[in-house]
Design a protein around this motif. Structure first.
Motif, mmCIF file in Angstrom:
data_model
loop_
_atom_site.group_PDB
_atom_site.id
_atom_site.type_symbol
_atom_site.label_atom_id
_atom_site.label_comp_id
_atom_site.label_asym_id
_atom_site.label_seq_id
_atom_site.Cartn_x
_atom_site.Cartn_y
_atom_site.Cartn_z
ATOM 1 N N MET A 133 -13.292 -13.636 6.227
ATOM 2 C CA MET A 133 -12.455 -12.730 5.530
ATOM 3 C C MET A 133 -11.361 -12.340 6.598
ATOM 4 O O MET A 133 -11.804 -11.450 7.559
ATOM 5 N N GLU A 134 -10.113 -12.156 6.319
ATOM 6 C CA GLU A 134 -9.077 -11.881 7.055
ATOM 7 C C GLU A 134 -8.596 -10.593 6.717
ATOM 8 O O GLU A 134 -8.293 -10.144 5.336
ATOM 9 N N LYS A 135 -8.531 -9.540 7.519
ATOM 10 C CA LYS A 135 -8.013 -8.209 7.304
ATOM 11 C C LYS A 135 -6.556 -7.875 7.742
ATOM 12 O O LYS A 135 -6.318 -8.481 8.668
ATOM 13 N N LYS A 136 -5.660 -7.457 6.881
ATOM 14 C CA LYS A 136 -4.268 -7.271 7.315
ATOM 15 C C LYS A 136 -3.971 -5.662 7.303
ATOM 16 O O LYS A 136 -4.489 -5.167 6.430
ATOM 17 N N ILE A 137 -2.996 -5.374 7.974
ATOM 18 C CA ILE A 137 -2.515 -4.212 8.165
ATOM 19 C C ILE A 137 -0.953 -4.099 7.984
ATOM 20 O O ILE A 137 -0.496 -4.828 8.987
ATOM 21 N N THR A 138 -0.600 -3.786 7.136
ATOM 22 C CA THR A 138 0.795 -3.857 6.926
ATOM 23 C C THR A 138 1.644 -2.489 7.338
ATOM 24 O O THR A 138 0.912 -1.514 7.453
ATOM 25 N N LEU A 139 2.884 -2.691 7.941
ATOM 26 C CA LEU A 139 3.397 -1.646 8.651
ATOM 27 C C LEU A 139 4.611 -1.124 7.738
ATOM 28 O O LEU A 139 5.201 -1.821 6.982
ATOM 29 N N GLU A 140 4.749 0.141 7.640
ATOM 30 C CA GLU A 140 5.716 0.742 6.852
ATOM 31 C C GLU A 140 6.296 2.041 7.650
ATOM 32 O O GLU A 140 5.404 2.461 8.465
ATOM 33 N N THR A 141 7.466 2.429 7.446
ATOM 34 C CA THR A 141 7.549 3.761 8.023
ATOM 35 C C THR A 141 7.038 4.986 7.629
ATOM 36 O O THR A 141 6.468 5.020 6.484
ATOM 37 N N PRO A 142 6.592 5.696 8.767
ATOM 38 C CA PRO A 142 5.623 6.903 8.307
ATOM 39 C C PRO A 142 6.490 7.858 7.455
ATOM 40 O O PRO A 142 7.594 8.051 7.095
ATOM 41 N N LYS A 143 5.414 8.365 6.340
ATOM 42 C CA LYS A 143 5.703 9.549 5.557
ATOM 43 C C LYS A 143 6.291 10.846 6.190
ATOM 44 O O LYS A 143 5.914 11.310 7.313
ATOM 45 N N GLU A 157 -0.744 2.356 8.133
ATOM 46 C CA GLU A 157 0.611 1.707 8.168
ATOM 47 C C GLU A 157 1.441 2.509 8.883
ATOM 48 O O GLU A 157 2.287 2.012 9.680
ATOM 49 N N GLY A 158 1.750 3.917 8.642
ATOM 50 C CA GLY A 158 2.404 4.710 9.487
ATOM 51 C C GLY A 158 2.177 4.761 10.970
ATOM 52 O O GLY A 158 3.127 4.694 11.712
ATOM 53 N N MET A 159 0.839 4.759 11.338
ATOM 54 C CA MET A 159 0.603 5.071 12.878
ATOM 55 C C MET A 159 0.666 3.744 13.228
ATOM 56 O O MET A 159 1.303 3.574 14.358
ATOM 57 N N GLY A 160 0.626 2.469 12.521
ATOM 58 C CA GLY A 160 0.888 1.124 13.292
ATOM 59 C C GLY A 160 2.444 1.304 13.562
ATOM 60 O O GLY A 160 2.808 0.726 14.625
ATOM 61 N N TRP A 161 3.134 1.652 12.647
ATOM 62 C CA TRP A 161 4.622 1.909 12.927
ATOM 63 C C TRP A 161 5.078 2.448 13.998
ATOM 64 O O TRP A 161 5.882 2.136 14.731
ATOM 65 N N LEU A 188 3.305 3.455 16.631
ATOM 66 C CA LEU A 188 2.775 2.729 17.830
ATOM 67 C C LEU A 188 3.741 1.587 18.257
ATOM 68 O O LEU A 188 4.124 1.511 19.568
ATOM 69 N N ILE A 189 4.116 0.800 17.598
ATOM 70 C CA ILE A 189 4.807 -0.528 17.651
ATOM 71 C C ILE A 189 6.242 -0.113 18.167
ATOM 72 O O ILE A 189 6.780 -0.498 18.992
ATOM 73 N N SER A 190 6.942 1.021 17.364
ATOM 74 C CA SER A 190 8.135 1.421 17.716
ATOM 75 C C SER A 190 8.286 2.118 19.166
ATOM 76 O O SER A 190 9.124 2.096 19.942
ATOM 77 N N ARG A 191 7.115 2.905 19.385
ATOM 78 C CA ARG A 191 7.166 3.591 20.777
ATOM 79 C C ARG A 191 6.980 2.528 21.884
ATOM 80 O O ARG A 191 7.722 2.790 22.879
ATOM 81 N N ALA A 192 6.221 1.487 21.725
ATOM 82 C CA ALA A 192 6.019 0.662 22.718
ATOM 83 C C ALA A 192 7.327 -0.369 22.929
ATOM 84 O O ALA A 192 7.789 -0.588 23.793
ATOM 85 N N PHE A 193 8.107 -0.494 21.975
ATOM 86 C CA PHE A 193 9.238 -1.160 21.936
ATOM 87 C C PHE A 193 10.461 -0.517 22.573
ATOM 88 O O PHE A 193 11.215 -0.885 23.535
ATOM 89 N N ILE A 194 10.504 0.907 22.434
ATOM 90 C CA ILE A 194 11.405 1.689 22.857
ATOM 91 C C ILE A 194 11.035 2.068 24.506
ATOM 92 O O ILE A 194 11.999 1.826 25.323
#
Length: 89
Positions: free
Chosen positions: A1-11, A61-65, A67-73
């Motif tokens: 079973m595959e679990k997915k987390i989608t990313l979206e801009t934080p609320k 989803e917001g936390m993932g967004w 974390l990834i944006s901070r790592a990118f910056i």
């Protein structure tokens, strides 16, 4: 079973779900009591108790967004500082 987390801009802080703890009502009652009894020196401590009784829920989803944006910056800034230090040499 595959679990997915989608990313979206934080609320925004206004649209996050809020959970009120018992400290919230206790602190609110203490603030009202202190204001009625004109005991103004205890109001700031009671106000902090009210604030600590409010908990904002974060979604994955917001936390993932974030974390990834901070790592990118961070990667861009590291690349820029390394490149500029090489140009100086």
């Amino acid at each position: 079973m595959e679990k997915k987390i989608t990313l979206e801009t934080p609320k925004t802080i206004w649209s996050k779900p809020v959970e009120l703890k018992t400290d919230f009502l206790k602190g609110l009652g203490n603030v009202v009591k202190d204001m009625l009894l004109k005991n103004y020196t205890d109001v700031p401590a009671d106000a902090l108790e009210v604030i600590s009784g409010v908990e904002l829920k974060d979604d994955l989803e917001g936390m993932g967004w974030i974390l990834i944006s901070r790592a990118f910056i961070d990667a861009i800034l590291n690349f820029w500082t390394v490149k500029s230090s090489l140009e100086i040499s």
